[in-house]
Motif scaffolding. Sequence first.
Motif, PDB file in Angstrom:
ATOM      1  N   LYS A 219       0.841  -1.191   0.000  1.00 44.94           N
ATOM      2  CA  LYS A 219       0.000   0.000   0.000  1.00 44.94           C
ATOM      3  C   LYS A 219       0.882   1.248   0.000  1.00 44.94           C
ATOM      4  CE  LYS A 219      -3.982  -2.246   0.829  1.00 44.94           C
ATOM      5  NZ  LYS A 219      -5.131  -2.246  -0.081  1.00 44.94           N
ATOM      6  N   ASN A 266       0.619  -4.699   3.223  1.00 46.08           N
ATOM      7  CA  ASN A 266      -0.827  -4.647   3.464  1.00 46.08           C
ATOM      8  C   ASN A 266      -1.176  -4.700   4.952  1.00 46.08           C
ATOM      9  OD1 ASN A 266      -1.555  -4.533   0.708  1.00 46.08           O
ATOM     10  ND2 ASN A 266      -1.207  -6.722   0.499  1.00 46.08           N
ATOM     11  N   GLU A 289      -3.213   1.254  -3.859  1.00 45.63           N
ATOM     12  CA  GLU A 289      -2.516  -0.007  -4.087  1.00 45.63           C
ATOM     13  C   GLU A 289      -1.193   0.287  -4.787  1.00 45.63           C
ATOM     14  OE1 GLU A 289      -3.427  -3.032  -3.213  1.00 45.63           O
ATOM     15  OE2 GLU A 289      -5.415  -2.523  -2.436  1.00 45.63           O
TER      16      GLU A 289
END
Length: 301
Positions: A219, A266, A289
């Motif tokens: 991320k 993540n 993302e």
Amino acid sequence: MYCDAKEIRFRNREELTLKSKVKTFLIDILLDIVGGCFIAIGVYNFAVASGFPVAGISGIAIVFYYFWKIPIGTMTTILNIPIILICYKLLGKQFFLRSIKTMLISNILMDWVVPLFPVYHGDMMLSCICMSVFSGIGYALIYMRDTSTGGADFVLMAIHKAKPHISVGKIIIVMDFIIVIIGGILMRGNIDKIIYGLIGTYILSFVVDKLMYGVDAGKLALIVTEKGPQIAAKIDELSQRGATLIKAEGSYTGREKEVLMCACNNKEMYTIQEAVKKVDSSAFLVIMESNEVRGQGFKPI
């Protein structure tokens, strides 16, 4: 004496360059064989055995195999000829030559090697999943060596070269869904088999994207705040992640602000959200993302 030493150094550099080229070529051949085997097993031992359509030029070749029993690898080579002629200039000589090598290896494996392996005649969904995973691994191994199996791959790489911001997997989905539907209709497959073909195409593109881009996916957080150093310190305290501080200005208020850019995996994103909430609940947080994160604290560049 000086000239002799200089000549020796030049020859040593040439030898090292030659060894490096030979090593690269041998690795390319090895991965062509491994990737080609995976693709051929997925297509021949699962898809063809179960009778559902697949994507790409192999999918078109399967239609010829279904009606006239022309070997899939041979038909794939024949179908590649006009595509090669059209895409040659766009893709360049080096990519073209590498792809010819990969294509021939893959098609030989398809016609002469994998038919010796046992075929799967079990559950259709398991066959679909195995076809997708095997083929996806094979294609990813080949693409990561900057080559292709020809055919639809030439078109795929041509599109990706023209539009590099579009991932390979997404291009595969659009192209291959069309081929699967047409192939399923021509092979007089029932709607179930066409759906399995579409599912398989999606899984295949997912596997390719994950192996090529997403193994180190994570991320990226962009935090707009007036308490940048405090939030950066809290993030470091809770997750041991660093952040990049960028000076900014609000377009409406004209007030000075700071933007923190923080890359993480993540699992760490929740901790970073909590850090922002504790220090500045009025901060503006954007979470995106990231296909791949490389650099200090992550996989080396």
